[in-house]
Write a protein that holds these residues in place. Sequence first.
Motif, PDB file in Angstrom:
ATOM      1  N   UNK A 225       8.349 -20.612 -21.241  1.00 51.40           N
ATOM      2  CA  UNK A 225       9.264 -21.594 -20.677  1.00 51.40           C
ATOM      3  C   UNK A 225       9.079 -21.771 -19.180  1.00 51.40           C
ATOM      4  N   UNK A 226       8.952 -20.673 -18.446  1.00 48.89           N
ATOM      5  CA  UNK A 226       8.814 -20.763 -16.993  1.00 48.89           C
ATOM      6  C   UNK A 226       7.439 -21.268 -16.581  1.00 48.89           C
ATOM      7  N   UNK A 227       6.408 -20.893 -17.338  1.00 47.69           N
ATOM      8  CA  UNK A 227       5.068 -21.415 -17.030  1.00 47.69           C
ATOM      9  C   UNK A 227       5.049 -22.930 -17.199  1.00 47.69           C
ATOM     10  N   UNK A 228       5.619 -23.408 -18.302  1.00 47.94           N
ATOM     11  CA  UNK A 228       5.652 -24.848 -18.539  1.00 47.94           C
ATOM     12  C   UNK A 228       6.534 -25.541 -17.505  1.00 47.94           C
ATOM     13  N   UNK A 229       7.693 -24.955 -17.193  1.00 52.17           N
ATOM     14  CA  UNK A 229       8.595 -25.559 -16.215  1.00 52.17           C
ATOM     15  C   UNK A 229       7.915 -25.704 -14.866  1.00 52.17           C
ATOM     16  N   UNK A 230       7.170 -24.685 -14.448  1.00 54.82           N
ATOM     17  CA  UNK A 230       6.475 -24.742 -13.161  1.00 54.82           C
ATOM     18  C   UNK A 230       5.405 -25.830 -13.176  1.00 54.82           C
ATOM     19  N   UNK A 231       4.686 -25.959 -14.304  1.00 56.82           N
ATOM     20  CA  UNK A 231       3.652 -26.989 -14.407  1.00 56.82           C
ATOM     21  C   UNK A 231       4.271 -28.382 -14.368  1.00 56.82           C
ATOM     22  N   UNK A 232       5.404 -28.554 -15.054  1.00 49.56           N
ATOM     23  CA  UNK A 232       6.080 -29.855 -15.058  1.00 49.56           C
ATOM     24  C   UNK A 232       6.618 -30.190 -13.675  1.00 49.56           C
TER      25      UNK A 232
ATOM     26  N   UNK B 111       0.093 -23.453 -21.779  1.00 46.60           N
ATOM     27  CA  UNK B 111       1.382 -23.626 -21.100  1.00 46.60           C
ATOM     28  C   UNK B 111       1.227 -23.704 -19.590  1.00 46.60           C
ATOM     29  N   UNK B 112      -0.013 -23.676 -19.108  1.00 41.59           N
ATOM     30  CA  UNK B 112      -0.256 -23.697 -17.662  1.00 41.59           C
ATOM     31  C   UNK B 112      -1.246 -24.807 -17.311  1.00 41.59           C
ATOM     32  N   UNK B 113      -2.525 -24.459 -17.293  1.00 39.03           N
ATOM     33  CA  UNK B 113      -3.552 -25.409 -16.849  1.00 39.03           C
ATOM     34  C   UNK B 113      -3.608 -26.667 -17.707  1.00 39.03           C
ATOM     35  N   UNK B 114      -3.442 -26.508 -19.016  1.00 34.34           N
ATOM     36  CA  UNK B 114      -3.678 -27.641 -19.901  1.00 34.34           C
ATOM     37  C   UNK B 114      -2.584 -28.703 -19.815  1.00 34.34           C
ATOM     38  N   UNK B 115      -1.408 -28.352 -19.317  1.00 32.02           N
ATOM     39  CA  UNK B 115      -0.351 -29.354 -19.168  1.00 32.02           C
ATOM     40  C   UNK B 115      -0.203 -29.799 -17.715  1.00 32.02           C
ATOM     41  N   UNK B 116      -1.110 -29.337 -16.854  1.00 30.22           N
ATOM     42  CA  UNK B 116      -1.101 -29.787 -15.466  1.00 30.22           C
ATOM     43  C   UNK B 116      -1.593 -31.236 -15.387  1.00 30.22           C
ATOM     44  N   UNK B 117      -1.294 -31.893 -14.258  1.00 29.12           N
ATOM     45  CA  UNK B 117      -1.654 -33.299 -14.116  1.00 29.12           C
ATOM     46  C   UNK B 117      -3.160 -33.512 -14.154  1.00 29.12           C
ATOM     47  N   UNK B 118      -3.932 -32.527 -13.660  1.00 29.88           N
ATOM     48  CA  UNK B 118      -5.385 -32.668 -13.600  1.00 29.88           C
ATOM     49  C   UNK B 118      -6.074 -31.868 -14.705  1.00 29.88           C
ATOM     50  N   UNK B 119      -5.406 -31.723 -15.846  1.00 34.80           N
ATOM     51  CA  UNK B 119      -5.937 -30.903 -16.932  1.00 34.80           C
ATOM     52  C   UNK B 119      -7.273 -31.432 -17.421  1.00 34.80           C
ATOM     53  N   UNK B 120      -8.123 -30.495 -17.836  1.00 35.78           N
ATOM     54  CA  UNK B 120      -9.401 -30.875 -18.426  1.00 35.78           C
ATOM     55  C   UNK B 120      -9.162 -31.543 -19.770  1.00 35.78           C
ATOM     56  N   UNK B 121     -10.201 -32.159 -20.318  1.00 36.30           N
ATOM     57  CA  UNK B 121     -10.038 -32.909 -21.562  1.00 36.30           C
ATOM     58  C   UNK B 121      -9.809 -32.017 -22.764  1.00 36.30           C
ATOM     59  N   UNK B 122     -10.180 -30.767 -22.679  1.00 39.44           N
ATOM     60  CA  UNK B 122     -10.010 -29.873 -23.816  1.00 39.44           C
ATOM     61  C   UNK B 122      -9.907 -28.432 -23.366  1.00 39.44           C
ATOM     62  N   UNK B 123      -9.460 -27.548 -24.249  1.00 38.98           N
ATOM     63  CA  UNK B 123      -9.295 -26.149 -23.893  1.00 38.98           C
ATOM     64  C   UNK B 123     -10.624 -25.413 -23.916  1.00 38.98           C
ATOM     65  N   UNK B 124     -10.648 -24.240 -23.345  1.00 36.66           N
ATOM     66  CA  UNK B 124     -11.843 -23.413 -23.382  1.00 36.66           C
ATOM     67  C   UNK B 124     -11.968 -22.760 -24.750  1.00 36.66           C
ATOM     68  N   UNK B 125     -13.116 -22.897 -25.358  1.00 38.96           N
ATOM     69  CA  UNK B 125     -13.353 -22.259 -26.644  1.00 38.96           C
ATOM     70  C   UNK B 125     -13.500 -20.757 -26.458  1.00 38.96           C
ATOM     71  N   UNK B 126     -13.022 -19.989 -27.436  1.00 39.79           N
ATOM     72  CA  UNK B 126     -13.182 -18.543 -27.372  1.00 39.79           C
ATOM     73  C   UNK B 126     -14.656 -18.158 -27.444  1.00 39.79           C
ATOM     74  N   UNK B 127     -15.421 -18.888 -28.226  1.00 43.64           N
ATOM     75  CA  UNK B 127     -16.863 -18.723 -28.328  1.00 43.64           C
ATOM     76  C   UNK B 127     -17.453 -20.115 -28.570  1.00 43.64           C
ATOM     77  N   UNK B 128     -18.681 -20.367 -28.093  1.00 43.17           N
ATOM     78  CA  UNK B 128     -19.288 -21.666 -28.401  1.00 43.17           C
ATOM     79  C   UNK B 128     -19.514 -21.810 -29.896  1.00 43.17           C
ATOM     80  N   UNK B 129     -19.606 -23.037 -30.353  1.00 45.84           N
ATOM     81  CA  UNK B 129     -19.757 -23.281 -31.794  1.00 45.84           C
ATOM     82  C   UNK B 129     -20.985 -22.578 -32.353  1.00 45.84           C
ATOM     83  N   UNK B 130     -22.043 -22.506 -31.552  1.00 45.22           N
ATOM     84  CA  UNK B 130     -23.285 -21.886 -32.009  1.00 45.22           C
ATOM     85  C   UNK B 130     -23.139 -20.387 -32.252  1.00 45.22           C
ATOM     86  N   UNK B 131     -22.143 -19.755 -31.618  1.00 47.56           N
ATOM     87  CA  UNK B 131     -21.974 -18.307 -31.723  1.00 47.56           C
ATOM     88  C   UNK B 131     -21.801 -17.864 -33.174  1.00 47.56           C
ATOM     89  N   UNK B 132     -21.030 -18.617 -33.932  1.00 48.13           N
ATOM     90  CA  UNK B 132     -20.691 -18.200 -35.293  1.00 48.13           C
ATOM     91  C   UNK B 132     -21.925 -18.211 -36.199  1.00 48.13           C
TER      92      UNK B 132
END
Length: 410
Positions: free
Chosen positions: A156-163, A47-68
Amino acid sequence: MEPRIVIIGAGHAGVQLAASLREAGHRGPLSLITQETELPYQRPPLSKDYVAADAASGPLALRPESFYAEHDIDLIPGARVESIDRAAGIVTLSTGTQLSYDRMVIATGARNRPLGCAGSELPGIYGLRTLDDARTLQRRLAEARRVVVIGAGFIGLEFAAAARKRGLEVTVLEFAARPLGRAASEPLSVWFAAAHRGSGINLRCNEGVERIEAQDGHLQVLSTAGHGYEADLVVYGIGVLPNTELAADSGLACDNGILVDAFLRSSDERIYALGDCANFPLAATSERARLESVQNANDQARALALTLTGQPTEYRELPWFWSVQGEHRLQIAGLSAPTDDAVLLGEPNTGKFSIALFRDGVLAAVESVNRPADHISARKLLSSGTPITTSMLEASASLKELARSTPIPA
């Protein structure tokens, strides 16, 4: 043989529990089931960084795939638990697979409360909870000019501020008298209302949604105050509902969440619950609560991992929360109540201040805006076990000084 543990849900709580179990020495079979096909990811940035105009291509994983694989955690994506056979100790998945368990942990989280007004099913109306939701909104924001946000809570407010930061016209409709009404004190709500209006957001309180209509290629949001707001995109955030259906269908006690004790154990001694879906007793008051925060999910997971590895541990951590709304970082330590007495620390007009909230003369919570040092000090004070009175605060130059002079248990 060590017990076989099955965790249902791979959000913050479920993933942290799996990691903490291995850290605590559990070497038995460990399965982690998630309905999503994505690698488990961090949710707060959606609701913040990921909907910003300069958002990265994907979200941060909680753990790398290799962790599991490295920790011998059987991550099962794209599967829903259809039923729990408590007598046999078996869960049946939507894929047809059956898993046996000695201990099971339900970490199914929560879902958006549905909008429910007339027209809520129209195209262009979205909730924001999952990565798929955020991806859709990120794409739609690039095409939109006017956005209506329904609900002035954290999301709602986090998204509104990002928009708004992207240059869109933003209207926020809130049926209550002030924003952040369930989470913050009145002085803080008033300050954030002014801050968002100052950024150009049209924040409308005491104004709910009557219905939504499609008109000439856009949406028309008609409010309970009789006003109409045009939108290319409507986003709602009006609270969540705990995902308790699976637990209730299997006969576990539920009431605004899965009822658990201080050890996070449900009414079945082999089944536990944690995170957004768990209703647990607060250590400070013994009142029951269901908290929706990453801190609560992670800390409950760490405590439960100890319990499940033979070190019974009550969950007693201090609740704390955070939210980033535009240029302002809000951090809250403790749980406030509407009748708390507020003491202002700092100058709100600088955008850096805190509000200390006292209940019956004793510190109950501290809200900090752009003052992280105050937040850290407040957490130390509220966790110290020492009742912090108004006179103690008045005698100190700051929360930091008071924390330094207050004994903190090891």
